[in-house]
Design a protein around this motif. Structure first.
Motif, PDB file in Angstrom:
ATOM      1  N   ASP A 185       0.822  -1.211   0.000  1.00 40.19           N
ATOM      2  CA  ASP A 185       0.000   0.000   0.000  1.00 40.19           C
ATOM      3  C   ASP A 185       0.857   1.262   0.000  1.00 40.19           C
ATOM      4  N   ASP A 187       3.332   1.841  -1.802  1.00 38.67           N
ATOM      5  CA  ASP A 187       3.700   2.186  -3.175  1.00 38.67           C
ATOM      6  C   ASP A 187       2.560   2.888  -3.907  1.00 38.67           C
ATOM      7  N   ALA A 188       1.392   2.914  -3.318  1.00 37.23           N
ATOM      8  CA  ALA A 188       0.222   3.509  -3.975  1.00 37.23           C
ATOM      9  C   ALA A 188      -0.592   4.342  -2.986  1.00 37.23           C
ATOM     10  N   PRO A 212      -1.609   7.504  -2.756  1.00 39.86           N
ATOM     11  CA  PRO A 212      -2.754   8.296  -3.237  1.00 39.86           C
ATOM     12  C   PRO A 212      -3.942   7.425  -3.653  1.00 39.86           C
ATOM     13  N   ASP A 213      -3.680   6.296  -4.288  1.00 38.11           N
ATOM     14  CA  ASP A 213      -4.769   5.416  -4.731  1.00 38.11           C
ATOM     15  C   ASP A 213      -5.441   4.700  -3.566  1.00 38.11           C
ATOM     16  N   VAL A 214      -4.650   4.249  -2.628  1.00 40.80           N
ATOM     17  CA  VAL A 214      -5.180   3.462  -1.511  1.00 40.80           C
ATOM     18  C   VAL A 214      -5.942   4.330  -0.516  1.00 40.80           C
ATOM     19  N   TYR A 215      -5.431   5.518  -0.237  1.00 43.45           N
ATOM     20  CA  TYR A 215      -6.007   6.324   0.837  1.00 43.45           C
ATOM     21  C   TYR A 215      -6.924   7.453   0.380  1.00 43.45           C
ATOM     22  N   THR A 216      -7.013   7.733  -0.911  1.00 44.37           N
ATOM     23  CA  THR A 216      -7.933   8.761  -1.390  1.00 44.37           C
ATOM     24  C   THR A 216      -9.363   8.270  -1.192  1.00 44.37           C
ATOM     25  N   LYS A 251     -10.741   7.626   1.561  1.00 40.76           N
ATOM     26  CA  LYS A 251     -10.855   6.965   2.868  1.00 40.76           C
ATOM     27  C   LYS A 251     -10.359   7.882   3.976  1.00 40.76           C
TER      28      LYS A 251
END
Length: 71
Positions: A42, A44-45, A47-51, A53
Motif C-alpha cells: 500500500d 507504493d500507492a 494516493p490510490d489506496v487512501y484517497t 478513505k
C-alpha cells in the motif's frame, strides 16, 4: 527552535515514509523484512489506496518526514 509542520502526502516523500514505517516495523519485529512483505505494498500507492478513505499526512521537520498520519 525547530518547527514541525503537517503536510498532505506528496510522492516526493515516498522514500522517507517507507524508511520511517519499515524502520518501526523492523524495531518491533527483529528479523522481519518489511520490503518483501506484500502487505506493505500500500505504501507504493498511497494516493490510490487512501484517497476517499481520509487523508494521508506527514509531519515534517525541515522537509524531513518524522511521522506519518492517516486521518
Amino acid at each position: 527552535m525547530e518547527y514541525i509542520s503537517i503536510s498532505e502526502y506528496h510522492p516526493k516523500y515516498l522514500v522517507q515514509v517507507k524508511q520511517l514505517v519499515f524502520g518501526i516495523l523492523r524495531e518491533l519485529r527483529p528479523g522481519y523484512k518489511p520490503e518483501s512483505d506484500p502487505s506493505n505494498k500500500d505504501l507504493d500507492a498511497i494516493p490510490d489506496v487512501y484517497t476517499g478513505k481520509g487523508k494521508f499526512r506527514v509531519a515534517l521537520e525541515k522537509e524531513k518526514v518524522i511521522q506519518k498520519i492517516r486521518i
